[in-house]
Design an enzyme around this catalytic site. Structure first.
Site, PDB file in Angstrom:
ATOM      1  N   ASP A 279      -4.053 -17.924   0.422  1.00 44.30           N
ATOM      2  CA  ASP A 279      -5.093 -18.537  -0.422  1.00 44.30           C
ATOM      3  C   ASP A 279      -5.872 -19.584   0.367  1.00 44.30           C
ATOM      4  O   ASP A 279      -7.101 -19.658   0.297  1.00 44.30           O
ATOM      5  CB  ASP A 279      -4.500 -19.105  -1.718  1.00 44.30           C
ATOM      6  CG  ASP A 279      -3.255 -19.953  -1.513  1.00 44.30           C
ATOM      7  OD1 ASP A 279      -2.713 -19.987  -0.389  1.00 44.30           O
ATOM      8  OD2 ASP A 279      -2.827 -20.602  -2.486  1.00 44.30           O
TER       9      ASP A 279
ATOM     10  N   TYR B 253       0.816  -1.213   0.000  1.00 42.77           N
ATOM     11  CA  TYR B 253       0.000   0.000   0.000  1.00 42.77           C
ATOM     12  C   TYR B 253       0.854   1.269   0.000  1.00 42.77           C
ATOM     13  O   TYR B 253       0.445   2.294  -0.525  1.00 42.77           O
ATOM     14  CB  TYR B 253      -0.900   0.029   1.240  1.00 42.77           C
ATOM     15  CG  TYR B 253      -2.277  -0.536   1.032  1.00 42.77           C
ATOM     16  CD1 TYR B 253      -2.453  -1.816   0.519  1.00 42.77           C
ATOM     17  CD2 TYR B 253      -3.404   0.209   1.368  1.00 42.77           C
ATOM     18  CE1 TYR B 253      -3.713  -2.341   0.354  1.00 42.77           C
ATOM     19  CE2 TYR B 253      -4.670  -0.312   1.198  1.00 42.77           C
ATOM     20  CZ  TYR B 253      -4.825  -1.578   0.695  1.00 42.77           C
ATOM     21  OH  TYR B 253      -6.072  -2.093   0.528  1.00 42.77           O
TER      22      TYR B 253
ATOM     23  N   ASP C  97      -6.812  -6.464   3.960  1.00 45.72           N
ATOM     24  CA  ASP C  97      -7.891  -5.745   3.274  1.00 45.72           C
ATOM     25  C   ASP C  97      -8.881  -6.763   2.693  1.00 45.72           C
ATOM     26  O   ASP C  97     -10.095  -6.656   2.880  1.00 45.72           O
ATOM     27  CB  ASP C  97      -7.301  -4.884   2.158  1.00 45.72           C
ATOM     28  CG  ASP C  97      -8.357  -4.162   1.352  1.00 45.72           C
ATOM     29  OD1 ASP C  97      -9.295  -3.613   1.969  1.00 45.72           O
ATOM     30  OD2 ASP C  97      -8.263  -4.154   0.109  1.00 45.72           O
TER      31      ASP C  97
ATOM     32  N   ASP D 273     -12.818  -8.167   4.366  1.00 42.30           N
ATOM     33  CA  ASP D 273     -14.101  -8.081   3.651  1.00 42.30           C
ATOM     34  C   ASP D 273     -14.767  -9.455   3.593  1.00 42.30           C
ATOM     35  O   ASP D 273     -15.976  -9.594   3.786  1.00 42.30           O
ATOM     36  CB  ASP D 273     -13.903  -7.575   2.211  1.00 42.30           C
ATOM     37  CG  ASP D 273     -14.135  -6.078   2.075  1.00 42.30           C
ATOM     38  OD1 ASP D 273     -13.875  -5.356   3.048  1.00 42.30           O
ATOM     39  OD2 ASP D 273     -14.586  -5.635   0.997  1.00 42.30           O
TER      40      ASP D 273
HETATM   41  C1  IPM Z   1     -10.533  -0.546   3.778  1.00 44.63           C
HETATM   42  C2  IPM Z   1     -10.735   0.080   2.420  1.00 44.63           C
HETATM   43  C3  IPM Z   1      -9.537   0.942   2.102  1.00 44.63           C
HETATM   44  C4  IPM Z   1      -8.315   0.055   2.084  1.00 44.63           C
HETATM   45  C5  IPM Z   1      -9.641   1.763   0.816  1.00 44.63           C
HETATM   46  C6  IPM Z   1     -10.896   2.592   0.789  1.00 44.63           C
HETATM   47  C7  IPM Z   1      -8.429   2.609   0.600  1.00 44.63           C
HETATM   48  O1  IPM Z   1     -10.959  -0.898   1.461  1.00 44.63           O
HETATM   49  O2  IPM Z   1     -10.425   0.205   4.765  1.00 44.63           O
HETATM   50  O3  IPM Z   1     -10.486  -1.772   3.858  1.00 44.63           O
HETATM   51  O4  IPM Z   1      -8.012  -0.575   1.061  1.00 44.63           O
HETATM   52  O5  IPM Z   1      -7.632  -0.030   3.114  1.00 44.63           O
HETATM   53 MG    MG Z   2     -11.124  -2.847   2.231  1.00 46.22          MG
END
Ligand code: IPM
Ligand code: MG
Length: 354
Positions: free
Chosen positions: A221, A135, A245, A249
């Protein structure tokens, strides 16, 4: 307590309004000041993280953030994209430790797309490193280069970690595990990436400082697969910025709705930025239907981690559990037979439950 409030874009202002109402109702000695971050800041000042916001954020004890981003800024140059504001504040405040709990509330067991027996009682904490990795790694860019005998566009990023960066986030994970089921799973891609071989080595070394916590390692993975196959095998998962990240999710969806999940991003002294795990949901912005509970639960995390006020944190979390028990549901978690409410009414219900 000084709190910098950043409502942000999309549904951010709506959900933040409810979180602020809850915070005020707790009757704590709090000063709140609002500022711009993200797309709204770009529109007003040309920068996603303007100087005035930086001043306020640096001076505050904690930052409460709604969400940033939206399609209207998608074609902006990179430094004028809302996400840049978020990455900028994380880096400037040194918020290297991102805690993303994924908890399945029993009341919402049917909201998950997975079978109830796979997710019932789920309680995972993802600890994501937040200020390093690909990042932020240099060099990065898109350039025209001569490669394979032809001039062509060439895109590149750099993944890197220092051992001290790895060690400090592993320690956060081990400390968190001590307050939970004493299990840490460290996630890497050591079969391909040297950077994450170092991650694994340092994780193993750091694990020796915590003989009371069980440490395991998993390739990313496989971790993605295990999260949907048997998520309850995990207690604390710790990983780098990019893997975290993606996995966070995925983990959030095990619980049915990302609209329920708060997060904390902490520095070395527990100063923190608190935000819902979800995004700015531009498709429903301004309609008053967004779920404010993740932001309200982020207030609880703020009270716990930055202000060490476990009693107030527990009160907020208890109120959220109560409104779920009473059947209040925003659209994202609605099931037939429940009471469908909007953002404001959900806030009202939480206030009443407090
Ligand atoms: C998160 C989001 C951010 C990230 C984006 C919006 C930059 O997806 O906080 O997970 O990738 O960290
Ligand atoms: Mg994210």
């Amino acid at each position: 307590m000084k709190i910098c409030v950043l409502p942000g874009d999309g549904i951010g202002p709506e959900i933040m309004a409810e979180a602020v109402r809850v915070l005020k109702a707790l009757d704590l000695k709090i000063e709140m000041e609002e500022a711009l971050l993200g797309g709204c800041a770009v529109d007003a000042t040309g920068s996603p993280y303007p100087d005035a916001t930086q001043k306020l954020a640096l001076a505050a004890d904690a930052v409460l953030l709604g969400a940033v981003g939206g399609p209207q800024w998608d074609n902006n140059p990179r430094e004028q994209r809302p996400e840049r504001g978020l990455l900028g504040i994380r880096k400037q405040l040194g918020l290297f430790a991102n805690l993303r709990p994924a908890i399945l509330y029993p009341e919402l067991a049917n909201a998950s797309t997975l079978k109830p027996e796979v997710v019932a009682g789920l309680d995972i904490l993802i600890v994501r490193e937040l200020t390093g990795d690909i990042y932020f790694g240099q060099p990065r860019g898109i350039e025209v280069r001569e490669v394979d005998g032809q001039k062509q566009r060439f895109g590149f990023n750099t993944m890197h970690y220092t051992e001290s960066e790895i060690r400090r986030i592993l320690r956060v994970a081990f400390e968190a595990a001590r307050k939970r089921s004493r299990k840490v799973c460290s996630v890497d891609k050591m079969n391909v990436l040297e950077c994450t071989q170092l991650w694994r080595d340092v994780a193993t070394e750091t694990g020796k400082e915590y003989p009371d916590v069980e440490l395991s390692h998993m390739l990313v993975d496989n971790a993605a697969m295990q999260l949907v196959k048997n998520p309850k095998q995990f207690d604390v998962m710790v990983t780098g910025n990019m893997f975290g990240d993606i996995l966070s999710d995925e983990a959030s969806m095990l619980t049915g709705s990302i609209g329920m999940l708060p997060s904390a991003s902490l520095d070395a002294d527990n100063k923190g930025l608190y935000e819902p795990s979800h995004g700015s949901a531009p498709d429903i912005a301004g309609k008053g239907v967004a779920n404010p509970l993740a932001t309200i639960l982020s207030v609880a995390m703020m009270l716990r981690y930055t202000f060490a006020n476990e009693a107030a944190a527990g009160r907020v979390e208890g109120a959220v559990k109560k409104v779920l028990g009473q059947g209040f549901r925003t659209g994202d978690i609605f099931e037939p037979g429940m009471k469908k409410v909007g953002t404001r009414e959900m806030g009202d219900a939480v206030l009443a439950a407090l």
